[in-house]
Design an enzyme around this catalytic site. Structure first.
Site, PDB file in Angstrom:
ATOM      1  N   GLY A  32       0.847  -1.194   0.000  1.00  0.00           N
ATOM      2  CA  GLY A  32       0.000   0.000   0.000  1.00  0.00           C
ATOM      3  C   GLY A  32       0.871   1.228   0.000  1.00  0.00           C
ATOM      4  O   GLY A  32       2.071   1.140  -0.221  1.00  0.00           O
ATOM      5  N   GLY A  64       4.577   1.392   1.601  1.00  0.00           N
ATOM      6  CA  GLY A  64       5.181   0.259   2.285  1.00  0.00           C
ATOM      7  C   GLY A  64       4.582  -1.083   1.934  1.00  0.00           C
ATOM      8  O   GLY A  64       3.573  -1.188   1.245  1.00  0.00           O
ATOM      9  N   VAL A  74       3.149  -4.778   3.436  1.00  0.00           N
ATOM     10  CA  VAL A  74       2.495  -5.287   4.630  1.00  0.00           C
ATOM     11  C   VAL A  74       2.791  -6.782   4.769  1.00  0.00           C
ATOM     12  O   VAL A  74       2.693  -7.538   3.803  1.00  0.00           O
ATOM     13  CB  VAL A  74       0.972  -5.081   4.554  1.00  0.00           C
ATOM     14  CG1 VAL A  74       0.330  -5.446   5.887  1.00  0.00           C
ATOM     15  CG2 VAL A  74       0.656  -3.644   4.201  1.00  0.00           C
ATOM     16  N   LYS A  86       3.172  -3.210   8.765  1.00  0.00           N
ATOM     17  CA  LYS A  86       3.516  -2.454   7.567  1.00  0.00           C
ATOM     18  C   LYS A  86       4.883  -1.830   7.740  1.00  0.00           C
ATOM     19  O   LYS A  86       5.138  -1.122   8.710  1.00  0.00           O
ATOM     20  CB  LYS A  86       2.481  -1.371   7.328  1.00  0.00           C
ATOM     21  CG  LYS A  86       2.784  -0.525   6.121  1.00  0.00           C
ATOM     22  CD  LYS A  86       1.569   0.219   5.698  1.00  0.00           C
ATOM     23  CE  LYS A  86       1.772   0.750   4.298  1.00  0.00           C
ATOM     24  NZ  LYS A  86       0.532   1.253   3.747  1.00  0.00           N
ATOM     25  N   ASP A  99      -6.899   7.982  -0.766  1.00  0.00           N
ATOM     26  CA  ASP A  99      -6.604   6.832  -1.611  1.00  0.00           C
ATOM     27  C   ASP A  99      -7.587   5.689  -1.336  1.00  0.00           C
ATOM     28  O   ASP A  99      -7.187   4.597  -0.968  1.00  0.00           O
ATOM     29  CB  ASP A  99      -5.144   6.389  -1.414  1.00  0.00           C
ATOM     30  CG  ASP A  99      -4.680   5.440  -2.522  1.00  0.00           C
ATOM     31  OD1 ASP A  99      -5.388   5.347  -3.549  1.00  0.00           O
ATOM     32  OD2 ASP A  99      -3.637   4.806  -2.368  1.00  0.00           O
TER      33      ASP A  99
END
Ligand SMILES: *[C@@H]1O[C@H](CO)[C@@H](O)[C@H](O)[C@H]1NC(C)=O
Ligand SMILES: *[C@@H]1O[C@H](CO)[C@@H](O)[C@H](O)[C@H]1NC(C)=O
Ligand SMILES: *[C@@H]1O[C@H](CO)[C@@H](O)[C@H](O)[C@H]1NC(C)=O
Ligand SMILES: *[C@@H]1O[C@H](CO)[C@@H](O)[C@H](O)[C@H]1NC(C)=O
Ligand SMILES: *[C@@H]1O[C@H](CO)[C@@H](O)[C@H](O)[C@H]1NC(C)=O
Ligand SMILES: *[C@@H]1O[C@H](CO)[C@@H](O)[C@H](O)[C@H]1NC(C)=O
Length: 814
Positions: free
Chosen positions: A533, A536, A538, A552, A647
């Site tokens: 995402g 970074g 996850v 993350k 986002d």
């Protein structure tokens, strides 16, 4: 009989019993002492859910309180919130006469129940698992009689089945760290209506329900009834709140019994229901009384106005020509930096029109059917007139109204508010209206919590006989050591600001700091990737206590110190809503920056939509649309910390084991891009192709409506099963509106054709995987709403809370 948990060491146990014996001698049937506040507590039975005892509220300051035994140790009731007692020689004693007394420093009675038992038998104090502390007298016929109960004297919190009635009210606390009485009150007024009121040092006003929704004596426009004078409101175990004035309210998780639930009037003037479900260890907001932070009165002081800004959240700003009374404390408001003379005023004043501004209440006069010019003249004639509200209603009567103001209170600037305020200013001042609205002289509403203060308490020596003196001396010494230890721990925890923030947050939410090696081990060396995402990767991880988490690892950290990072992270950590992913902690070591989140069993919405096994039936999809809207509405409109997501896409909507959606990755825009953040807009081009609002492309101001747009696309995707980035034939229409994605154009075309031919358009767009297993009317409502969300013009799009309300009102249709 109450369970009194004693210190484990035999010596202190002996001492305690001796002290209790001694107290008994003085006709106390039972007592708790502040020196032993860690052990000397009453634990509720049978399940030990609550604990009552001395709770530290500041340095050397304690309140007798009830809190949840398990962390987070949330206080639900306090006896003496406005008068904390000394950490030395303060006791709570139950006298044989049936009075429960709280004594400060062995000397002053600061609080008591003022009760007396009618019989000669000793009364009992019992803490139930409901959180109710009850003082019981045993009558001569050995029946129990309730002398007093804490449920009748709530502070800022109502527990399930605890009624708020005629004679009681909830009063907020002062701030997140100061438990003393604040300025907000939830109560029944003389009209039998449940209201929220601001009671400031100088003024007070009711701000909920909205005054303009009330119509007449016969009930009012917002569904409140004034007839039922029983005046009682109660939240049940299932999350349903029912008030005698016909106000009802259900939490997001209603219908289920959760581990813990509470209704709290928070220090920001909003009443919220929180719950903790099985397997969770954190409070989640599951219901809010008033979603619009700037409508709460008293937020900003006189002559200032409240606004909700994309970058800073709820903010107070001075009106043009006014300056802060105290720039550290926005609640004191602003004072004028000019003087208006009352002679020859016409030549000396002019009016600055501030569109979308309102100053609620405190009208000097109301003049219906007055034009703007007439209103100007009225104001000029009145020496103290500071300005006026002039509104034009487009109803059939076409009249305009004028409200003169001599005090400017409860000001807010809300985009979309229909009405404008005209501010009276001397001619010599010249202001550029545009500059005023964009300038950033505002103070952000939070962050004035202030440190703990030492409380001055008189402490007087008493004459005592030898043996008692020795024992008291010994007990005090033991207590003293404990207090020293407490302070050592305290000082350690409060060593620096970052640690302090972490500590306060940890106390509130269980949020914690992890070491890098701990997380490396939990993820088995970052081996199992579960997603990518913003900023970074996850990984799945298992903590040492077997809790499964998502970790993350941020890759692009801009030279940011740990305390800065923590300041940002703790903002995200405080956003606890059932439809937002919970952050459990963080790690900031050297160049590493990691965030630890709840793990979601069912992965992301994107994975589920693309999976061939078709697990998302219509009910689940509707529920995901509703939950996502609620999570985003909370992000947008909740005051405490206001964050744009920027986002929204199916990859960022995660599903828990019950397919409840949780929005992930919010707040990171701030975390990752602090340096690129200018006053009014975010750095350009954020978000994901296909889900991005036109504002990004056309370089327009970014508001919460960008999230509404992306949300609309996600809902269309859920309905149609088609991704906005691929698929569907390109049509001529799309060529005409180059920004608009294919999906939106395609759906609009279907609707247009459908309405032209008088046939249903919905069944033509629905995901074939759903078959015919859905409710046609509800689907049409959802699709129509999604199309409203993706309007090019941002002001036409509904707000996220409006969407949530609409979806909720149709939730149980079928
Ligand atoms: C106490 O716990 C038991 C078992 O968990 C539960 O059945 C019961 O309802 C609980 N009682 C209260 C008052 O919470
Ligand atoms: C809490 O706020 C009240 C009112 O402003 C103040 O008098 C008191 O000292 C504060 N208490 C602490 C512990 O800061
Ligand atoms: C209260 O609510 C009930 C059920 O919604 C409704 O039938 C009733 O008319 C309401 N009463 C008033 C006075 O609004
Ligand atoms: C008044 O409110 C109470 C509590 O909600 C309810 O039990 C009662 O039936 C109401 N009375 C009338 C006349 O509506
Ligand atoms: C208005 O009155 C004030 C004092 O009362 C005086 O100083 C000022 O000059 C007057 N202004 C005019 C325009 O007469
Ligand atoms: C408002 O004023 C106009 C003229 O001043 C008048 O014709 C009209 O009837 C008035 N309307 C109302 C509702 O009083």
């Amino acid at each position: 009989m109450q369970k009194l948990r004693m210190a484990t060491s035999p010596l202190s146990q002996l001492l305690l019993s001796l002290i209790l014996l001694q107290n008994f001698h003085h006709s106390h049937s039972f007592s708790l002492s502040v020196e032993n506040h860690n052990e000397d507590v009453i634990v509720s039975s049978p399940n030990a859910t609550f604990t009552a005892g001395f709770y530290p509220v500041g340095e050397n300051a304690f309140c007798f309180a009830i809190w949840y035994t398990r962390p987070p140790r949330t206080v639900v009731w306090m006896a003496n919130r406005d008068q904390p007692v000394n950490g030395k020689r303060s006791t709570l004693s139950l006298l044989g006469t049936g009075n429960l007394e709280l004594t400060d420093a062995g000397q002053f009675i600061v609080w008591s129940t003022n009760t007396a038992t009618p019989s000669k038998q000793n009364p009992r104090l019992h803490l139930y698992d409901t959180g109710n502390l009850v003082l019981i007298a045993i009558l001569d016929n050995s029946e129990d009689h309730v002398l007093w109960q804490s449920f009748d004297f709530p502070t800022d919190t109502l527990l399930p089945n605890q009624p708020l009635s005629k004679s009681t009210n909830l009063v907020s606390s002062r701030s997140g760290t100061n438990y003393s009485s604040g300025h907000y009150k939830l109560f029944f007024d003389f009209e039998n209506v449940l209201r929220l009121m601001y009671q400031g040092p100088r003024v007070s006003s009711v701000y909920w329900p909205y005054a303009w929704l009330q119509s007449n004596n016969f009930g009012n426009g917002n569904g409140r009834s004034t007839f039922n004078d029983s005046r009682v409101v109660v939240l049940d175990d299932f999350g349903k709140l029912v008030s005698s004035d016909n106000f009802t309210f259900t939490t997001i998780d209603s219908g289920t019994v959760v581990l813990r639930r509470r209704l709290t009037l928070d220090h920001d003037g909003n009443a919220r229901v929180y719950s903790i479900r099985d397997g969770e260890d954190n409070w989640k907001v599951t219901g809010i009384f008033r979603p619009q932070p700037c409508f709460i009165h008293g937020i900003c002081g006189p002559n200032s106005y409240c606004s909700n800004k994309p970058t800073t959240g709820r903010t107070c700003s001075c009106l043009p020509g006014y300056r802060w009374v105290d720039s550290q404390d926005w609640s004191q408001g602003c004072e004028s930096s000019f003087q208006l003379w009352c002679n020859n005023t016409e030549k000396e004043s002019h009016f600055l029109r501030l569109p979308e501004f309102d100053f609620y209440g405190y009208d000097y006069g109301y003049y219906p059917n007055h034009t703007y010019e007439q209103c100007v003249n009225l104001c000029l004639e009145l020496c103290e007139c500071k300005g006026f509200q002039h509104s034009f209603s487009e109803k059939s009567d076409s009249t305009s109204q004028c409200y003169l103001k001599t005090q400017l209170l409860n000001g807010h600037h809300s985009p979309g508010f229909k009405g404008s305020f005209s501010l009276r200013l001397p001619l010599s001042h010249d202001y550029d209206e545009k500059a005023i609205l964009n300038n950033d002289n505002g103070l952000v509403c939070e962050g004035n919590s202030g440190g703990a203060k030492e409380l001055e308490r008189p402490y007087v020596e008493e004459k005592e006989n030898g043996s008692v003196k020795f024992m008291l001396w010994f007990a005090t010494a033991l207590g003293g050591i404990e207090i020293v230890c407490f302070f050592l721990v305290w000082c350690f925890l409060f060593r620096n600001n970052a640690d302090k923030q972490a500590y306060v947050l940890a106390a509130e939410t269980g949020f914690r700091k992890f070491s890098y090696s701990e997380l490396k081990q939990a993820t088995k060396g970052f081996s199992q990737e579960i997603g990518r995402g913003a900023g970074g990767i996850v990984y799945k991880g298992v903590l040492s206590d077997d809790q499964v988490v998502a970790i993350k690892r941020l890759h692009e950290v801009v030279n940011q110190g740990e305390s800065e990072f923590l300041a940002e992270v703790s903002i995200i950590g405080r956003l606890n809503h059932m439809n937002l992913i919970g952050m459990l902690g963080y790690c900031a070591e050297g160049k590493y920056r990691l965030l630890v989140y709840e793990y979601m069993e069912n992965g992301s919405l994107a994975q589920n939509l693309s999976s061939s096994s078709n697990v998302l039936d219509w009910n689940k999809r509707y529920n995901i649309a509703l939950g996502t809207a609620r999570g985003l509405a909370y992000l947008h409109e909740e005051c405490l910390e206001w964050v744009l997501h920027c986002d929204i896409k199916p990859q960022n909507i995660l599903l828990d084991s019950d397919y409840q959606p949780k929005v992930a990755d919010f707040g990171l825009s701030k975390l990752l891009n602090r340096n690129n953040l200018d006053n009014s807009t975010f750095s350009r081009i954020r978000g994901t192709r296909g889900y991005m609002a036109p504002e990004w492309v056309f370089n327009l101001p970014i508001t919460s409506k960008v999230d509404v747009y992306s949300y609309g696309i996600v809902v269309l995707e859920m309905i149609t099963g088609r991704s906005p980035t691929t698929g569907v034939q390109i049509t001529e229409l799309e060529a005409k509106s180059p920004h608009h994605g294919r999906l939106v154009t395609w759906v609009r075309e279907k609707r247009k054709k459908g309405s032209e031919m008088g046939s249903s358009w919905v069944d033509q767009i629905v995901d074939p995987a759903l078959g015919s297993d859905y409710d046609m009317n509800k689907m049409e409502m959802l699709a129509t709403m999604a199309l409203e969300c993706v309007e090019e013009e941002k002001d036409v799009r509904p707000s996220m809370s409006h969407v949530a309300e609409r979806l909720q009102s149709h939730e149980h249709d079928s």
